[in-house]
Design an enzyme around this catalytic site. Structure first.
Site, PDB file in Angstrom:
ATOM      1  N   ARG A  12       0.850  -1.193   0.000  1.00 41.68           N
ATOM      2  CA  ARG A  12       0.000   0.000   0.000  1.00 41.68           C
ATOM      3  C   ARG A  12       0.885   1.242   0.000  1.00 41.68           C
ATOM      4  O   ARG A  12       1.625   1.503   0.935  1.00 41.68           O
ATOM      5  CB  ARG A  12      -0.932   0.003   1.217  1.00 41.68           C
ATOM      6  CG  ARG A  12      -1.934   1.134   1.172  1.00 41.68           C
ATOM      7  CD  ARG A  12      -3.068   0.913   2.151  1.00 41.68           C
ATOM      8  NE  ARG A  12      -2.658   1.048   3.546  1.00 41.68           N
ATOM      9  CZ  ARG A  12      -3.458   0.789   4.581  1.00 41.68           C
ATOM     10  NH1 ARG A  12      -4.673   0.357   4.374  1.00 41.68           N
ATOM     11  NH2 ARG A  12      -3.011   0.945   5.807  1.00 41.68           N
ATOM     12  N   SER A  51     -12.452  -3.042  -0.565  1.00 40.43           N
ATOM     13  CA  SER A  51     -12.732  -2.572   0.789  1.00 40.43           C
ATOM     14  C   SER A  51     -14.217  -2.268   0.921  1.00 40.43           C
ATOM     15  O   SER A  51     -14.793  -1.567   0.088  1.00 40.43           O
ATOM     16  CB  SER A  51     -11.927  -1.303   1.099  1.00 40.43           C
ATOM     17  OG  SER A  51     -10.548  -1.581   1.124  1.00 40.43           O
ATOM     18  N   LYS A  86      -4.706   4.167   8.762  1.00 41.66           N
ATOM     19  CA  LYS A  86      -5.482   4.674   7.634  1.00 41.66           C
ATOM     20  C   LYS A  86      -6.365   5.799   8.152  1.00 41.66           C
ATOM     21  O   LYS A  86      -7.357   5.577   8.844  1.00 41.66           O
ATOM     22  CB  LYS A  86      -6.330   3.550   7.028  1.00 41.66           C
ATOM     23  CG  LYS A  86      -6.918   3.870   5.659  1.00 41.66           C
ATOM     24  CD  LYS A  86      -7.542   2.613   5.052  1.00 41.66           C
ATOM     25  CE  LYS A  86      -8.004   2.864   3.619  1.00 41.66           C
ATOM     26  NZ  LYS A  86      -9.167   3.743   3.536  1.00 41.66           N
TER      27      LYS A  86
END
Length: 222
Positions: A46, A115, A144
């Site tokens: 990520r 997600s 996040k």
């Protein structure tokens, strides 16, 4: 186990490591390799703010490393990077490229994860061709910034709304992972608890042990 056309895959989502962007290439490769040696079964790269060249470089080296251990590499958001390094899959959010568009440009063998935060999003993802869903945030998280904590009961309700594997994500550590037991999950996505651990190998081994009992539905394989 599911099939897509004539292609059949088995994927172990149980200890799903998601990397942190702050790590340089050398540290990233070291941490990931230690985590895999400890029991991480799948890795997502990520890189939310990295330029394409750096993202590609990290993905390329990480792919070469993970191939040695037969561990799948998933690329977050960037379908182009996933294709360029021949990653095992790509993971996208609700505001990213639609699944129909992704399926039109990636090989049939490529894993696509989405997600989600509620049953409606999960069921739409399954209907549109997702191989698994990441459900969160399960717990408060700083990894996040835009992650919203799920209301009580929503994680289990979302996981049970689909037949594809559901992986919990968000603030998961060895102290709270037992709260995820019996929620129909195929695995747990871990970020800080492995990436920032004094020993990534020992941390991953701890999570491997935690998900290997009867608390997770490890029969949910693609």
């Amino acid at each position: 186990m599911g099939e897509r056309g004539s292609i059949t895959m088995r994927v172990d989502y149980s200890v799903y490591l998601v990397t942190e962007e702050s790590r340089n290439l050398k540290d990233l490769l070291y941490i990931v390799e230690e985590a895999v040696k400890g029991g991480a079964t799948i890795v997502q790269l990520r890189e939310k703010t990295s330029e394409g060249k750096l993202f590609y470089e990290k993905a390329l080296y990480l792919k070469k490393l993970l191939d040695q251990y037969h561990v799948p590499l998933i690329i977050n958001d960037r379908v182009d990077v996933a294709l360029a390094v021949q990653a095992a899959g790509v993971h996208v959010g609700q505001s990213d490229l639609p699944l129909s568009a992704i399926r039109a440009i990636v090989p049939a063998s490529m894993i696509v994860g989405v997600s989600v935060s509620n049953p409606a999003e999960a069921m739409a993802a399954e209907q549109n061709g997702a191989d698994y869903v990441g459900v969160g945030a399960a717990f408060p998280t700083t990894s996040k910034g835009d992650a919203n904590l799920l209301p009580s009961g929503m994680l289990e309700k979302t996981a049970k709304s689909v037949s594809i594997p559901a992986v919990a994500i968000g603030g998961i550590n060895l102290s709270n992972i037992t709260q995820l037991y019996q929620k129909n999950l195929a695995g747990a996505a871990i970020v800080s608890a492995i990436m920032n651990a004094p020993s990534p190998r020992e941390a991953a081994a701890g999570f491997r042990g935690a998900v290997s009992g009867e608390g997770f539905n490890l029969s949910l394989e693609l």
